[in-house]
Design a protein around this motif. Structure first.
Motif, short mmCIF file in Angstrom:
data_model
loop_
_atom_site.label_atom_id
_atom_site.label_comp_id
_atom_site.label_asym_id
_atom_site.label_seq_id
_atom_site.Cartn_x
_atom_site.Cartn_y
_atom_site.Cartn_z
N GLY A 115 36.47 34.54 33.26
CA GLY A 115 35.78 35.58 34.31
C GLY A 115 36.89 36.25 35.29
N ARG A 116 36.43 37.49 35.61
CA ARG A 116 37.33 38.47 36.38
C ARG A 116 36.60 38.78 37.76
NH1 ARG A 116 40.45 36.34 33.64
NH2 ARG A 116 41.90 37.17 32.34
N PHE A 117 37.59 38.98 38.67
CA PHE A 117 36.88 39.47 40.00
C PHE A 117 37.36 40.97 40.06
CE2 PHE A 117 37.35 39.99 44.59
CZ PHE A 117 35.85 40.17 44.92
N VAL A 118 36.55 41.87 40.44
CA VAL A 118 37.29 43.34 40.43
C VAL A 118 36.73 44.01 41.98
CG1 VAL A 118 37.29 45.72 39.49
CG2 VAL A 118 37.00 43.58 38.26
N ILE A 119 37.62 44.42 42.49
CA ILE A 119 37.04 45.39 43.76
C ILE A 119 37.66 46.81 43.54
CG2 ILE A 119 37.76 45.85 46.26
CD1 ILE A 119 37.63 43.10 46.78
N THR A 120 36.85 47.73 43.64
CA THR A 120 37.10 49.01 43.44
C THR A 120 36.84 50.08 44.76
OG1 THR A 120 36.15 48.98 41.24
CG2 THR A 120 36.60 51.16 42.23
N LEU A 121 37.60 50.68 45.25
CA LEU A 121 37.57 51.38 46.56
C LEU A 121 37.48 52.99 45.88
CD1 LEU A 121 40.35 50.02 48.72
CD2 LEU A 121 37.75 49.40 48.50
N ASP A 122 36.23 53.52 45.81
CA ASP A 122 36.21 54.76 45.44
C ASP A 122 35.82 55.78 46.50
OD1 ASP A 122 35.33 56.66 43.48
OD2 ASP A 122 33.61 56.04 43.21
N PRO A 123 37.00 56.97 46.75
CA PRO A 123 36.93 57.80 47.72
C PRO A 123 35.72 58.73 47.50
CG PRO A 123 39.17 57.52 47.13
CD PRO A 123 38.11 56.59 46.09
N LYS A 124 35.04 59.23 48.30
CA LYS A 124 33.84 60.16 48.11
C LYS A 124 34.16 61.37 47.79
CE LYS A 124 29.45 61.98 49.94
NZ LYS A 124 28.57 61.85 51.25
N ASP A 125 35.33 61.97 48.49
CA ASP A 125 35.62 63.29 48.00
C ASP A 125 37.16 63.12 47.71
OD1 ASP A 125 33.31 64.66 49.31
OD2 ASP A 125 34.23 64.16 51.30
N LYS A 126 37.28 63.04 46.47
CA LYS A 126 38.60 62.71 45.79
C LYS A 126 39.55 64.13 45.90
CE LYS A 126 37.35 59.18 42.63
NZ LYS A 126 35.87 59.21 43.01
#
Length: 309
Positions: A115-126
């Motif tokens: 199993g893997r835990f993933v956190i993604t921080l995705d900027p709105k205006d890249k």
């Protein structure tokens, strides 16, 4: 009418912050998508509360996405929360597997240790060339709270404690976080540590049933009535799905004309249901022809400009 609420607070004179969240309407919208087994419902509800708590401290305009990729009967748990606390969540699991009400995290998503835990921080205006930040770690812990605590300590170097609970009616959570001391060389570090240790000790008296059955205001008063706390204006999370027909069309374009034509030949039209909200999208031959005609025109424009010059 009561709203879902996230309440932030600070311990006066010490670099310790806290948050309490209560989700009922948002959680109800998530569950309306499908019938989850009780154990899956608990995990997804706890992740929903955790995402709201973590998102409230983000310093950028974008979304945080929490994912658990499992190797057991639950294949995926995913929760997305943006800076305005607009949330959505879903889970994928083996429908043919009987899942016990008392199944634990490891039984559901880490059966073989993959199993893997993933956190993604995705900027709105890249910015040009900017990619979303993504941290991927093995599942380290026997609960959603412990997995996230370990991630935050190792990846973000932040002491973080979480208390999470969910049932079919409500999802609630408490977060405490020890911030880096901002004082100088003479700052009372021992006092900061004492406040942190005391706050964690007080919060650790909280039982899961109490967390489920007690509103935010009562919880804060019951746990920290002897502390001097600064309370901020509450925020109100809501359910919102970001799917739309244009995004589904873009997904079909990514599959390629050949694969889409093959699917059309077999089924007559392509149907897509959003995993988060259940919205149904249908594309027939005319719709798909238009998708790839638009794509062809877009590709041809630069070439035409070049010929003109």
């Amino acid at each position: 009418m009561a709203h879902d609420t996230l309440q932030k607070f600070m311990f006066e004179g010490a670099p310790v912050r806290g948050e309490l969240v209560e989700l009922s309407d948002t959680w109800r919208h998530v569950q309306a998508r499908r019938a989850y087994p009780a154990a899956v419902k608990t995990l997804l509800g706890e992740m929903l509360a955790a995402a709201a708590l973590l998102s409230a401290n983000l310093k950028f305009n974008g979304a945080i996405v929490l994912q658990i990729h499992g190797d057991g009967p639950v294949r995926l748990l995913v929760v997305e929360c943006d800076g305005d606390l607009q949330m959505r969540a879903t889970a994928k699991f083996d429908a043919d597997t009987v899942i016990s009400e008392n199944a634990m995290l490891g039984d559901l998503v880490n059966l073989h240790g993959n199993g893997r835990f993933v956190i993604t921080l995705d900027p709105k205006d890249k910015l040009p060339g900017q990619q979303a930040y993504q941290g991927v770690v093995p599942l380290d812990g026997d609960s959603i709270a412990t997995v996230i605590e370990n991630y935050m300590l190792r990846s973000e170097q932040l002491d973080t404690r979480l208390w999470l609970a969910a049932d079919e009616h409500v999802s609630r959570g408490l977060l405490l976080q020890k911030l880096p001391s901002t004082g100088g060389i003479d700052a009372p570090i021992d006092d900061d540590l004492a406040t942190w240790d005391r706050s964690v000790m007080l919060a650790s008296t909280l039982k899961q049933a109490e967390l489920l059955d007690t509103d935010i205001e009562t919880l804060m008063r019951r746990l920290f009535w002897e502390e001097t706390i600064r309370v901020f204006d509450p925020k109100h999370p809501t359910f919102r799905c970001t799917c739309n027909r244009e995004r589904v069309g873009s997904m079909l374009q990514m599959l390629g004309a050949e694969e889409v034509e093959s699917a059309l030949a077999e089924m007559g039209q392509i149907e897509v249901d959003c995993e988060f909200c259940g919205q149904h999208y249908a594309f027939d031959k005319v719709d798909c022809a238009h998708l790839f005609a638009v794509e062809s025109v877009a590709e041809a424009i630069p070439a035409a400009s070049h010929v003109k010059h």
